[in-house]
Design an enzyme around this catalytic site. Structure first.
Site, mmCIF file in Angstrom:
data_model
loop_
_atom_site.group_PDB
_atom_site.id
_atom_site.type_symbol
_atom_site.label_atom_id
_atom_site.label_comp_id
_atom_site.label_asym_id
_atom_site.label_seq_id
_atom_site.Cartn_x
_atom_site.Cartn_y
_atom_site.Cartn_z
ATOM 1 N N SER A 322 13.192 45.762 44.207
ATOM 2 C CA SER A 322 14.299 44.913 43.772
ATOM 3 C C SER A 322 13.769 43.578 43.260
ATOM 4 C CB SER A 322 15.279 44.684 44.918
ATOM 5 O OG SER A 322 16.315 43.809 44.539
ATOM 6 N N TRP A 325 12.090 44.155 39.930
ATOM 7 C CA TRP A 325 13.089 44.414 38.892
ATOM 8 C C TRP A 325 13.532 43.108 38.241
ATOM 9 C CZ3 TRP A 325 18.088 42.671 38.276
ATOM 10 C CH2 TRP A 325 18.879 43.329 37.326
ATOM 11 N N HIS A 326 13.574 42.039 39.045
ATOM 12 C CA HIS A 326 14.086 40.770 38.534
ATOM 13 C C HIS A 326 13.137 40.088 37.566
ATOM 14 C CE1 HIS A 326 17.042 41.161 41.795
ATOM 15 N NE2 HIS A 326 17.757 40.303 41.114
ATOM 16 N N GLY A 327 11.869 40.381 37.630
ATOM 17 C CA GLY A 327 10.978 39.720 36.688
ATOM 18 C C GLY A 327 9.516 39.979 36.952
ATOM 19 N N PHE A 479 16.528 38.934 32.744
ATOM 20 C CA PHE A 479 16.120 40.091 33.532
ATOM 21 C C PHE A 479 16.531 41.391 32.864
ATOM 22 C CE2 PHE A 479 17.060 36.866 37.031
ATOM 23 C CZ PHE A 479 15.800 36.334 36.942
#
Length: 479
Positions: A322, A325-327, A479
């Protein structure tokens, strides 16, 4: 095209009028209009990336049809992995290529073998993380036979590119959103009014809360070595409200706009800062992403069915993925790791599902002392975790936290804009009063005279005009 821009203020009414007054009697035309409008909306940033979303859509559409005809399990798996490979391949290249290249170079340099980096000047397509997961949900559900694949290309293209939630979610499941494109949609005045109400609250969150908090959060984070611990903590608080107002504001506008066109999107935020523990926070924050990872990663890994070690392993995997996934930055991975650590005591004591249904103070105006302490502690943990999310790198994050922990935490902050603090207090009060609804002002003053409600809505609009500053891009666009 930003929701808080003049462009969108012109774009939305035009699409709305054409949708209901020209194409209303023809479902195919309505869906085609949505596709065209969505591509215009997305192409407003960079038309070149339209080819990417069209290609991704056509791949998953074709694979869905192939899965319908194919019965041999090995070939079905090959089709599934083709979809996963194409979608994650695009995502990995555009979002993570330079991250892995830079870290590859750093690793070799650490062992005394310096090499020249071979990075590329890659522009990240807006919203690629969101529509990639949306199309993947379709293929995976078709593979698992939870969803009948569609042969209607226009409906599928509309599902993937639906402009209200295309860029920053909610990440809709094909099982929920796609069937809505098959059914005739009828305009309902009450739903449209409710949608406008949610759009209004979303714009208030973005323009008044998020954008004003951003000004001070950026100033403090960008000059963190110059400020006392108390000011650094204020900066973290400002960012905490900035990211919530920004992201949940986008979701509110997206859901409200969808309602104007007769669509129902899932709730994406459920007042997460009133959570009583970190598990409840993650059930209330970015719900569409949390449930996506739960259903398509956590449960396939075994979920909570195995022994303690498996539960711990799966928990860390889900939070680390997670975060990533954001960056493409170690700060996001650290943020995910820290949240996993927060979650771990609840998991090991089987208290991670303690608050699954009712909201805090369900039948009371105020929380009791125990609830207040739990909310405050959870909020504090969240504020500290957001430091990693906002920091430029790990060194910046650790130095920032070190500054907060210094003796100067007990001094008066150098930055304390009274007007913004009052706005945040007002915002918290409205959110608290509306915490039992899908969004804060859905039922607020609903039983009051029309003039009272109108005065309140005008007051929110006046605040937006008074505190409208520099147009800020939504945080999650990156994102």
């Amino acid at each position: 095209m930003y929701f808080n821009s003049i462009d969108f203020a012109i774009f939305l009414p035009i699409v709305f009028l054409v949708y209901w007054f020209i194409t209303q009697k023809n479902l195919k035309l309505q869906n085609a209009l949505i596709v065209v409008a969505s591509y215009v909306f997305y192409g407003w940033w960079d038309w070149r990336f339209l080819s990417l979303i069209v290609f991704s859509s056509l791949v998953d559409y074709s694979i869905g049809l192939a899965l319908k005809k194919e019965e041999q399990q090995s070939k079905r798996k090959l089709l599934l992995w083709t979809s996963i490979g194409v979608n994650l391949g695009f995502l990995g290249f555009f979002k993570y290529y330079n991250f892995f290249a830079d870290n590859f170079v750093s690793a070799f340099s650490f062992f005394g073998q310096p090499i020249q980096p071979n990075t590329l000047d890659i522009i990240l397509p807006v919203g690629i993380s969101f529509y990639t997961f949306q199309t993947l949900s379709y293929t995976i559900d078709v593979y698992k036979r939870k969803l009948e694949p569609t042969s209607n290309l226009i409906s599928f293209l509309a599902f993937v590119s639906f402009f209200p939630q295309l860029v920053a979610g909610p990440i809709e499941r094909a099982t929920h959103l796609l069937p809505q494109f098959y059914k005739k949609r009828v305009f309902h005045y009450s739903l449209a009014v409710n949608g406008c109400r949610q759009i209004l609250w979303g714009l208030f969150k973005k323009i008044v809360i998020a954008d004003n908090c951003a000004e001070y959060a950026n100033m403090i984070f960008n000059n963190s070595s110059d400020y006392s611990g108390s000011t650094l903590f204020m900066g973290a608080l400002f960012f905490t409200f900035q990211i919530y107002g920004d992201f949940s504001g986008y979701s509110d506008i997206a859901i409200g706009t969808s309602r104007l066109f007769g669509f129902d999107l899932k709730q994406n935020f459920a007042f997460p800062y009133f959570s009583r523990d970190i598990a409840e926070f993650w059930r209330r924050w970015h719900i569409s992403l949390s449930t996506w990872f739960r259903d398509y990663l956590y449960i396939p890994l075994g979920g909570s069915q195995g022994g303690t070690l498996m539960k711990v392993r799966n928990t860390f995997i889900i939070f680390l993925v997670s975060g990533f996934w954001h960056g493409a930055n170690w700060t996001f991975i650290a943020w995910g790791f820290l949240n996993a650590l927060y979650f771990l005591p609840l998991l090991l004591t089987n208290k991670n599902r303690k608050h699954t249904t009712s909201v805090v103070a369900q039948h009371n105006y105020l929380p009791n002392i125990k609830e207040f302490i739990h909310i405050s502690f959870t909020f504090l943990l969240t504020v500290l975790a957001w430091v990693f999310f906002r920091a430029n790198n790990l060194s910046h994050a650790f130095n920032y936290l070190k500054g907060i922990a210094s003796k100067s935490i007990f001094s008066l902050p150098e930055v304390r804009p009274s007007y913004l603090i009052l706005l945040i207090v007002f915002f918290i009060c409205i959110e608290w009063m509306g915490r039992r609804s899908l969004f804060a002002i859905e039922n607020l003053l609903i039983k009051k005279h029309f003039s009272v409600k109108l005065a309140f809505y005008i007051f929110l609009i006046v605040l937006m005009f008074l505190f409208y500053g520099k147009e800020q891009a939504f945080i999650y666009f990156q994102f």
